[in-house]
Design an enzyme around this catalytic site. Structure first.
Site, short mmCIF file in Angstrom:
data_model
loop_
_atom_site.label_atom_id
_atom_site.label_comp_id
_atom_site.label_asym_id
_atom_site.label_seq_id
_atom_site.Cartn_x
_atom_site.Cartn_y
_atom_site.Cartn_z
N ARG A 1 -6.24 7.29 0.81
CA ARG A 1 -6.10 6.00 1.51
C ARG A 1 -5.58 6.21 2.94
NH1 ARG A 1 -2.33 2.88 -2.57
NH2 ARG A 1 -2.67 1.16 -1.10
N LEU B 1 -2.08 8.80 -10.38
CA LEU B 1 -2.99 7.97 -9.60
C LEU B 1 -2.23 6.70 -9.24
CD1 LEU B 1 -6.29 8.22 -11.72
CD2 LEU B 1 -5.77 9.43 -9.59
N ASP B 2 -2.55 6.12 -8.10
CA ASP B 2 -1.93 4.86 -7.72
C ASP B 2 -2.24 3.78 -8.76
OD1 ASP B 2 -0.98 6.06 -5.42
OD2 ASP B 2 -2.66 5.37 -4.19
N LYS B 3 -1.41 2.77 -8.80
CA LYS B 3 -1.55 1.69 -9.78
C LYS B 3 -2.98 1.15 -9.84
CE LYS B 3 0.01 -3.05 -10.66
NZ LYS B 3 0.92 -4.14 -10.22
#
Length: 348
Positions: free
Chosen positions: A263, A164-166
């Site tokens: 996104r 997962l992104d930060k």
């Protein structure tokens, strides 16, 4: 030739550790000698096919690489992957593992949703990078996992099979054994892992849909991703979970797992995620919104994206399992302000 699958007992004849002289930034290696006898049912198979059955904890690509490196012998002689094996022959495999140094164990709290001998499911908070990279050499989920279970050093990236992104929150599964790692990677590649998200976007789509557009590196801004003809296939399904005056909460399900996929895809439709400084542009408030809502939208510190549901077939038991994680407080607070705004302007 038809061959029935036979389960054979493969026992290491000896284990030893070889750590070559290296600097702090070089990965340490461990080698283990494994051996097994060819059963009559496997007679006539190519060596690489027999290896895949005898040492099923390892992927075919890894086994083929070890054959090319000369790490496999049959009755003490070097052989090729296409050579046939005979009953009674003893296959020896000198398996090589790279410990993921310099990633060091760090005492970072983990929100563990589920754990057994094979897998671990965590609820990742915002701000936690998944694994070390340029600019984030420490303080990552991988560091935390190595502290929680030092044995994970034997697995690639401490057993992490997806990311997962930060600043994205939510559920991730981690493998704890070689066999579980292999099964989970294959399940992800086969699109058999169910991943569901909640995404708060700017704008009001009229209905749900599917985005089937390839994603690759942005042609001029290399730190960004984009919908591009030369990208990798990417499929995102979305439906409306809740409507507000100028925003929408979406239920999003992924078929593929490209970098920044949700996104990028939502920005491509001109419905960027709230708080997404990379793809979202300036925050927008509905007309005559309260100061509290305007301020909350302006100051929301991350993309409003949460991995709320994870479902998969357990790599050992074969049972389908599913977990859920509630929307975190920062995103829940913003949603509550949006609900109050919608109620005040009679859209419910």
């Amino acid at each position: 030739m038809s061959v029935n699958l036979v389960v054979l007992e493969c026992q290491p004849e000896r284990d030893y550790t070889h750590k070559p002289v290296s600097d702090q930034n070089s990965p340490q290696t461990e080698e283990r000698l494994l051996s097994a006898e060819v059963d009559a049912e496997l007679a006539g198979l190519r060596l690489d096919q027999a290896l895949a059955r005898l040492f099923s904890d390892f992927s075919r690509s890894r086994l083929q690489g070890w054959i090319r490196e000369g790490r496999v012998s049959v009755d003490g002689r070097q052989v090729r992957g296409r050579d046939k094996v005979l009953p009674g022959e003893r296959i020896e495999l000198l398996a090589r593992f790279e410990h993921q140094v310099p990633c060091q164990p760090e005492d970072i709290p983990l929100d563990i949703v589920f754990e057994d001998r094979h897998i671990l499911v965590v609820n990742k908070p915002a701000g936690l990078v998944v694994h070390p990279a340029a600019g984030n050499p420490a303080g990552t989920l991988q560091n935390a996992l190595l502290f929680h279970d030092p044995g994970l050093i034997e697995l690639p990236r401490a057993g992490i099979v997806h990311r997962l992104d930060k600043d994205t929150t939510g559920l991730m599964v981690v493998a704890k054994t070689q066999s579980a790692h292999k099964v989970l990677v294959e399940a992800l590649q086969a699109r058999e892992v169910k991943r569901e998200y909640r995404a708060l976007v700017t704008g009001c789509p009229t209905a749900g849909g599917t985005i089937d557009e390839p994603i690759g590196r942005h042609p001029t801004q290399r730190t960004r991703m984009a919908v591009t003809p030369g990208g990798k296939p990417a499929i995102t399904h979305y439906r409306i979970a809740e409507r507000f005056r100028a925003h929408t909460l979406l239920q999003v399900n992924l078929e593929t797992g490209r970098t920044h996929q949700i996104r990028v895809h939502m920005a491509y439709l001109h419905y960027p995620l709230v708080g997404d400084s990379t793809y979202g542009g300036r925050p927008q408030s509905p007309p005559k919104a309260s100061e509290a809502l305007r301020e909350a939208l302006r100051r929301f510190p991350r993309q409003a994206l949460h991995a709320c549901r994870l479902g998969l077939i357990h790599p050992a038991s074969g049972e389908f399992m599913e977990w859920q994680a509630a929307i975190p407080p920062d995103m829940a607070g913003l949603l509550e302000l949006l609900r109050e705004d919608a109620a005040q302007h009679d859209i419910y």
